[in-house]
Design a protein around this motif. Structure first.
Motif, PDB file in Angstrom:
ATOM      1  N   ALA A 111      40.255  48.195  19.980  1.00  0.00           N
ATOM      2  CA  ALA A 111      41.420  48.871  19.386  1.00  0.00           C
ATOM      3  C   ALA A 111      41.048  49.754  18.204  1.00  0.00           C
ATOM      4  O   ALA A 111      41.837  49.905  17.259  1.00  0.00           O
ATOM      5  CB  ALA A 111      42.493  47.848  18.981  1.00  0.00           C
ATOM      6  N   GLY A 112      39.873  50.383  18.258  1.00  0.00           N
ATOM      7  CA  GLY A 112      39.459  51.261  17.164  1.00  0.00           C
ATOM      8  C   GLY A 112      40.387  52.439  16.970  1.00  0.00           C
ATOM      9  O   GLY A 112      40.780  52.753  15.836  1.00  0.00           O
ATOM     10  N   GLY A 113      40.759  53.098  18.050  1.00  0.00           N
ATOM     11  CA  GLY A 113      41.687  54.224  17.950  1.00  0.00           C
ATOM     12  C   GLY A 113      43.057  53.785  17.473  1.00  0.00           C
ATOM     13  O   GLY A 113      43.695  54.458  16.652  1.00  0.00           O
ATOM     14  N   SER A 114      43.525  52.649  17.982  1.00  0.00           N
ATOM     15  CA  SER A 114      44.826  52.115  17.566  1.00  0.00           C
ATOM     16  C   SER A 114      44.808  51.752  16.085  1.00  0.00           C
ATOM     17  O   SER A 114      45.789  51.971  15.366  1.00  0.00           O
ATOM     18  CB  SER A 114      45.181  50.882  18.401  1.00  0.00           C
ATOM     19  OG  SER A 114      45.366  51.227  19.755  1.00  0.00           O
ATOM     20  N   ALA A 115      43.692  51.191  15.625  1.00  0.00           N
ATOM     21  CA  ALA A 115      43.566  50.838  14.210  1.00  0.00           C
ATOM     22  C   ALA A 115      43.637  52.084  13.335  1.00  0.00           C
ATOM     23  O   ALA A 115      44.283  52.079  12.273  1.00  0.00           O
ATOM     24  CB  ALA A 115      42.258  50.093  13.971  1.00  0.00           C
ATOM     25  N   ASP A 147      48.689  48.457  21.276  1.00  0.00           N
ATOM     26  CA  ASP A 147      47.923  47.719  20.272  1.00  0.00           C
ATOM     27  C   ASP A 147      48.264  48.129  18.841  1.00  0.00           C
ATOM     28  O   ASP A 147      47.894  47.435  17.893  1.00  0.00           O
ATOM     29  CB  ASP A 147      46.414  47.921  20.484  1.00  0.00           C
ATOM     30  CG  ASP A 147      45.874  47.157  21.686  1.00  0.00           C
ATOM     31  OD1 ASP A 147      46.523  46.173  22.095  1.00  0.00           O
ATOM     32  OD2 ASP A 147      44.814  47.546  22.200  1.00  0.00           O
ATOM     33  N   VAL A 148      48.949  49.259  18.678  1.00  0.00           N
ATOM     34  CA  VAL A 148      49.177  49.788  17.331  1.00  0.00           C
ATOM     35  C   VAL A 148      50.033  48.858  16.467  1.00  0.00           C
ATOM     36  O   VAL A 148      49.702  48.640  15.292  1.00  0.00           O
ATOM     37  CB  VAL A 148      49.774  51.215  17.395  1.00  0.00           C
ATOM     38  CG1 VAL A 148      50.096  51.733  15.999  1.00  0.00           C
ATOM     39  CG2 VAL A 148      48.807  52.161  18.096  1.00  0.00           C
ATOM     40  N   PRO A 149      51.140  48.282  16.983  1.00  0.00           N
ATOM     41  CA  PRO A 149      51.924  47.375  16.131  1.00  0.00           C
ATOM     42  C   PRO A 149      51.111  46.215  15.567  1.00  0.00           C
ATOM     43  O   PRO A 149      51.269  45.858  14.393  1.00  0.00           O
ATOM     44  CB  PRO A 149      53.033  46.882  17.076  1.00  0.00           C
ATOM     45  CG  PRO A 149      53.191  47.981  18.063  1.00  0.00           C
ATOM     46  CD  PRO A 149      51.807  48.511  18.280  1.00  0.00           C
ATOM     47  N   PHE A 150      50.236  45.622  16.380  1.00  0.00           N
ATOM     48  CA  PHE A 150      49.412  44.525  15.866  1.00  0.00           C
ATOM     49  C   PHE A 150      48.462  45.030  14.791  1.00  0.00           C
ATOM     50  O   PHE A 150      48.250  44.357  13.768  1.00  0.00           O
ATOM     51  CB  PHE A 150      48.619  43.860  16.984  1.00  0.00           C
ATOM     52  CG  PHE A 150      47.622  42.853  16.463  1.00  0.00           C
ATOM     53  CD1 PHE A 150      48.061  41.686  15.845  1.00  0.00           C
ATOM     54  CD2 PHE A 150      46.259  43.081  16.556  1.00  0.00           C
ATOM     55  CE1 PHE A 150      47.140  40.767  15.331  1.00  0.00           C
ATOM     56  CE2 PHE A 150      45.342  42.173  16.055  1.00  0.00           C
ATOM     57  CZ  PHE A 150      45.794  41.006  15.442  1.00  0.00           C
ATOM     58  N   CYS A 151      47.878  46.197  14.995  1.00  0.00           N
ATOM     59  CA  CYS A 151      46.979  46.757  13.983  1.00  0.00           C
ATOM     60  C   CYS A 151      47.730  46.997  12.668  1.00  0.00           C
ATOM     61  O   CYS A 151      47.185  46.788  11.586  1.00  0.00           O
ATOM     62  CB  CYS A 151      46.356  48.057  14.491  1.00  0.00           C
ATOM     63  SG  CYS A 151      45.223  47.844  15.885  1.00  0.00           S
ATOM     64  N   PHE A 175      50.440  36.314  18.577  1.00  0.00           N
ATOM     65  CA  PHE A 175      50.724  36.164  20.005  1.00  0.00           C
ATOM     66  C   PHE A 175      51.480  37.403  20.444  1.00  0.00           C
ATOM     67  O   PHE A 175      52.460  37.799  19.817  1.00  0.00           O
ATOM     68  CB  PHE A 175      51.563  34.910  20.239  1.00  0.00           C
ATOM     69  CG  PHE A 175      52.105  34.766  21.639  1.00  0.00           C
ATOM     70  CD1 PHE A 175      51.277  34.875  22.745  1.00  0.00           C
ATOM     71  CD2 PHE A 175      53.459  34.518  21.850  1.00  0.00           C
ATOM     72  CE1 PHE A 175      51.770  34.745  24.034  1.00  0.00           C
ATOM     73  CE2 PHE A 175      53.969  34.374  23.132  1.00  0.00           C
ATOM     74  CZ  PHE A 175      53.125  34.489  24.225  1.00  0.00           C
ATOM     75  N   ALA A 176      51.008  38.050  21.501  1.00  0.00           N
ATOM     76  CA  ALA A 176      51.605  39.294  21.982  1.00  0.00           C
ATOM     77  C   ALA A 176      52.181  39.104  23.380  1.00  0.00           C
ATOM     78  O   ALA A 176      51.535  38.514  24.251  1.00  0.00           O
ATOM     79  CB  ALA A 176      50.562  40.411  21.999  1.00  0.00           C
ATOM     80  N   GLU A 177      53.384  39.623  23.577  1.00  0.00           N
ATOM     81  CA  GLU A 177      54.059  39.578  24.870  1.00  0.00           C
ATOM     82  C   GLU A 177      54.517  40.987  25.256  1.00  0.00           C
ATOM     83  O   GLU A 177      54.303  41.938  24.524  1.00  0.00           O
ATOM     84  CB  GLU A 177      55.270  38.643  24.804  1.00  0.00           C
ATOM     85  CG  GLU A 177      54.964  37.216  24.381  1.00  0.00           C
ATOM     86  CD  GLU A 177      56.232  36.421  24.149  1.00  0.00           C
ATOM     87  OE1 GLU A 177      56.747  35.824  25.125  1.00  0.00           O
ATOM     88  OE2 GLU A 177      56.724  36.411  22.999  1.00  0.00           O
ATOM     89  N   GLY A 178      55.200  41.086  26.392  1.00  0.00           N
ATOM     90  CA  GLY A 178      55.654  42.392  26.882  1.00  0.00           C
ATOM     91  C   GLY A 178      54.463  43.203  27.338  1.00  0.00           C
ATOM     92  O   GLY A 178      53.655  42.740  28.146  1.00  0.00           O
ATOM     93  N   ILE A 179      54.334  44.430  26.801  1.00  0.00           N
ATOM     94  CA  ILE A 179      53.132  45.228  27.077  1.00  0.00           C
ATOM     95  C   ILE A 179      52.112  45.026  25.951  1.00  0.00           C
ATOM     96  O   ILE A 179      51.103  45.719  25.884  1.00  0.00           O
ATOM     97  CB  ILE A 179      53.449  46.726  27.258  1.00  0.00           C
ATOM     98  CG1 ILE A 179      54.055  47.320  25.967  1.00  0.00           C
ATOM     99  CG2 ILE A 179      54.359  46.944  28.448  1.00  0.00           C
ATOM    100  CD1 ILE A 179      54.177  48.837  25.984  1.00  0.00           C
ATOM    101  N   GLY A 180      52.426  44.075  25.069  1.00  0.00           N
ATOM    102  CA  GLY A 180      51.569  43.786  23.926  1.00  0.00           C
ATOM    103  C   GLY A 180      52.225  44.084  22.601  1.00  0.00           C
ATOM    104  O   GLY A 180      51.640  43.855  21.544  1.00  0.00           O
TER     105      GLY A 180
END
Length: 312
Positions: A111-115, A147-151, A175-180
């Motif tokens: 998730a480097g780009g997302s971070a 992945d962006v929301p988690f980052c 913990f991630a659900e849906g599409i993450g």
């Protein structure tokens, strides 16, 4: 203040399960994500917009540069997209300059780009004194990628003097659900992490498209893994560290399969797993001496090898 620099942290997947495919083409997942102390440094600077006499913009108001020449820095870059999204959403009349000091391997399942995109959202919210809710920024982030929301929530946990409301949602493990994008904060794992990326790139879209749910023989018990985190029970965590995307990546990319086998052969980690869709393989350690020896050996296989810690 018109400039801010921040750390954009990588993540690993302690487990990743795919439950099915939605009508919109996205896959429904359950996974536990954990941030690690490997990071890009993202510097964001804002200046008043320069305009000609006829009020026509002179140049693109968003400029992205990077320490790696092979990294696209135009409109496809998530940092660029994040800046554009913030400009359009909050109607800020600013020129935005972004520099990415890249340390996280590219196209690695980390998730480097997302971070980087998450860091730009957080930086601009600070520079523009928007005083947003953390969840509002996370909802904005999902427009850039799952992945962006988690980052965002992980980086928010590590930021001091954060001008965001709702910081109780900030966490380096979730913990991630849906599409993450549907996230529940979890107690973080505390251990050493050996990361090694083989010298190939893997397309997330290609891996998901190659996934056959009927062929998956082992699924993680995500609830049990979460319980293990809450109880600090390494046995429960280890038992359920399964990534179903390995059924595709390890089959189709020989170098990734070889790297995982190589790291497993040390027999010193309490678990070895692929992160995301790959190609990065990681191993978890509680013993620094064993981790250091495994790092020295893994470095012989790939220059993009790191011995770091999970983030608390």
């Amino acid at each position: 203040m018109n400039e801010i620099s921040m750390k954009a942290y990588a993540k690993i997947n302690l487990c990743l399960d795919v439950l099915g495919k939605q009508a919109n083409g996205y896959h429904q997942v359950e996974m536990v994500m954990q941030q690690v102390d490997l990071y890009d440094v993202v510097t964001v600077k804002c200046n008043p917009m320069k305009k000609k006499k006829n009020d026509v913009q002179i140049t693109d108001p968003i400029v992205v540069t990077a320490s790696r020449n092979d990294l696209p820095v135009g409109e496809t870059n998530l940092a660029y997209k994040a800046a554009k999204l913030m400009q359009e959403t909050y109607k800020q009349d600013s020129e935005i300059y972004i520099h990415l000091e890249k340390n996280i391997p590219v196209a690695a399942g980390l998730a480097g780009g997302s971070a980087d995109g998450a860091a730009v959202l957080l930086a601009l919210s600070q520079l523009w004194h928007l005083h947003l809710e953390l969840q509002e920024l996370m909802e904005l982030g999902v427009q850039l990628g799952a992945d962006v929301p988690f980052c965002i929530m992980g980086q928010a946990k590590k930021m001091q003097n954060l001008q965001l409301r709702g910081k109780e949602w900030a966490s380096t493990c979730a913990f991630a659900e849906g599409i993450g994008e549907k996230l529940t904060p979890l107690p973080p794992l505390d251990c050493l992490v050996l990361l090694s990326k083989p010298s190939i790139d893997v397309s997330t879209a290609v891996v998901y498209n190659g996934l056959c749910l009927e062929d998956i023989k082992s699924h993680p018990d995500t609830k049990e893994l979460i319980l293990g985190l809450k109880e600090k029970n390494l046995r429960k965590i280890q038992k359920n560290m399964i990534n179903v995307l390995e059924t595709v990546t390890l089959r189709d990319y020989l170098l990734v399969a070889e790297m995982k086998q190589y790291m497993e052969n040390f027999e010193t980690a309490y678990q070895v797993l692929m992160s995301g869709s790959g190609p990065t393989i990681f191993a978890l350690y509680t013993n620094r001496k064993k981790a250091r020896l495994a790092y020295i050996n893994s470095k012989k296989k790939s220059n993009e090898t790191y011995l770091i810690r999970t983030l608390s």
